[in-house]
Design a protein around this motif. Structure first.
Motif, short mmCIF file in Angstrom:
data_model
loop_
_atom_site.label_atom_id
_atom_site.label_comp_id
_atom_site.label_asym_id
_atom_site.label_seq_id
_atom_site.Cartn_x
_atom_site.Cartn_y
_atom_site.Cartn_z
N ALA A 1 -3.40 6.37 7.73
CA ALA A 1 -3.31 6.95 7.62
C ALA A 1 -2.36 8.10 7.57
CB ALA A 1 -4.56 7.82 7.59
N LYS A 2 -1.50 8.25 6.39
CA LYS A 2 -0.49 10.09 6.58
C LYS A 2 -1.56 11.37 6.80
CE LYS A 2 4.08 8.09 5.81
NZ LYS A 2 4.97 8.73 6.75
N VAL B 1 -6.36 -1.22 4.48
CA VAL B 1 -5.07 -2.21 3.99
C VAL B 1 -5.89 -3.28 4.26
CG1 VAL B 1 -3.61 -1.04 4.43
CG2 VAL B 1 -4.59 -2.05 6.47
N PHE C 1 1.33 10.13 11.04
CA PHE C 1 1.06 8.29 10.11
C PHE C 1 0.50 7.96 11.49
CE2 PHE C 1 3.73 4.20 8.64
CZ PHE C 1 1.95 4.28 8.58
N GLN D 1 -1.63 8.45 -1.11
CA GLN D 1 -2.66 8.61 -0.72
C GLN D 1 -2.79 9.70 0.66
OE1 GLN D 1 -4.97 5.21 -1.58
NE2 GLN D 1 -3.39 3.84 -1.20
N LYS D 2 -2.02 10.74 0.64
CA LYS D 2 -1.83 11.87 1.77
C LYS D 2 -3.43 12.05 2.13
CE LYS D 2 2.93 13.72 1.90
NZ LYS D 2 4.10 14.13 1.70
N VAL E 1 1.01 4.87 0.75
CA VAL E 1 0.46 5.52 1.41
C VAL E 1 0.66 6.71 0.90
CG1 VAL E 1 2.07 5.61 3.72
CG2 VAL E 1 -0.47 5.83 3.59
N SER F 1 -7.08 -0.01 9.10
CA SER F 1 -6.43 1.25 8.75
C SER F 1 -5.51 2.42 8.97
CB SER F 1 -7.86 2.12 8.16
OG SER F 1 -9.53 1.88 8.19
N PHE G 1 0.90 -1.66 0.35
CA PHE G 1 -0.28 0.10 0.17
C PHE G 1 1.12 1.02 -0.05
CE2 PHE G 1 -1.99 -3.30 1.50
CZ PHE G 1 -3.57 -3.46 0.99
N VAL H 1 -7.15 4.85 4.28
CA VAL H 1 -6.64 4.04 3.32
C VAL H 1 -6.91 2.49 4.25
CG1 VAL H 1 -4.56 2.85 2.61
CG2 VAL H 1 -4.26 5.75 2.48
#
Length: 233
Positions: free
Chosen positions: A166-167, A146, A223, A139-140, A136, A164, A134, A144
């Motif tokens: 995330a950033k 997973v 993150f 996809q900031k 990531v 999930s 993934f 997301v």
């Protein structure tokens, strides 16, 4: 209910091959007040030192999700899977009636990963093992998914749970719907978050079980891992 667990409350297991922080009671770490959160039973933040290996494990009736944060892990398991997991890879093992697995760091740099165990919907099924990368970073400011059910691109797991990552850039936020039937767990890998008015710093965790909307705001570039589970507290 929102419970914040600070980084210094994690249980440290330091060996010649790895440094691991256990967020829930597991193996020889016994704390009857900290055995699980919903169907999330184990969440470990592990660093496997260069050239070292984890002790082989055998597990049954758990969904085992591994997220590689840094480095590489050479993985083998009793389903026949033999693969190198790299940063950004997520692996799901459905232990079912039983699975044995091992992990080695064959590189000259340390490997960091988070691994969780989740209660399945059905027990004693045939074991499986799958992985996916993934990206990531591309996809900031998105959550997301997973691993879970019903999300395109997510690895399938045999549980009513979504994992999930995330950033989030500083100032960005999520407004998520939840209810008292869900158990939402957040673990901060980098940065700082504001979660419904509560401050989370690096390696802090939030355990949330409420009917109100869940508002997550990045106080700095951040993150984090989010687990949305059912079960009992």
């Amino acid at each position: 209910m929102i419970k914040i667990v600070k980084s210094n409350e994690r249980h440290l297991v330091d060996t010649e091959s790895s440094q691991s922080y256990w967020l829930f009671s597991y193996a020889d770490y016994l704390d009857m007040k900290n055995t699980h959160f919903g169907d999330l039973k184990v969440f470990n933040d592990d660093t496997l030192l260069a050239g070292k290996a984890f002790k082989p494990e055998s597990v049954d009736n758990k969904e085992i999700i591994t997220i590689i944060l840094e480095g590489e892990l050479t993985h083998e398991d009793s389903t026949g899977a033999k693969e190198v997991l790299k940063a950004g890879d997520v692996q799901v093992m459905s232990a079912g009636e039983g699975i044995s697995f091992s992990g080695m760091n064959l590189t000259d740099k340390d490997t960091r990963l988070c691994r969780m165990w989740i209660n399945p919907l059905r027990e004693n099924m045939a074991p499986t093992s799958n992985k996916k990368n993934f990206d990531v970073m591309s996809q900031k400011n998105e959550l997301v998914h997973v691993a879970g059910q019903g999300y395109p691109g997510a690895l399938k797991i045999r549980a009513n749970v979504t994992v999930s990552i995330a950033k989030l850039e500083k100032g960005q936020m999520f407004d998520l719907l939840t209810d008292i039937a869900r158990y939402v767990f957040i673990y901060v890998i980098e940065g700082e978050l504001d979660v419904c008015g509560e401050k989370l710093e690096i390696y802090d965790q939030a355990r949330i079980n409420q009917n109100e909307p869940l508002i997550i705001k990045a106080e700095s570039d951040s993150f984090f891992i989010l687990v949305d589970a059912t079960g009992k507290y």
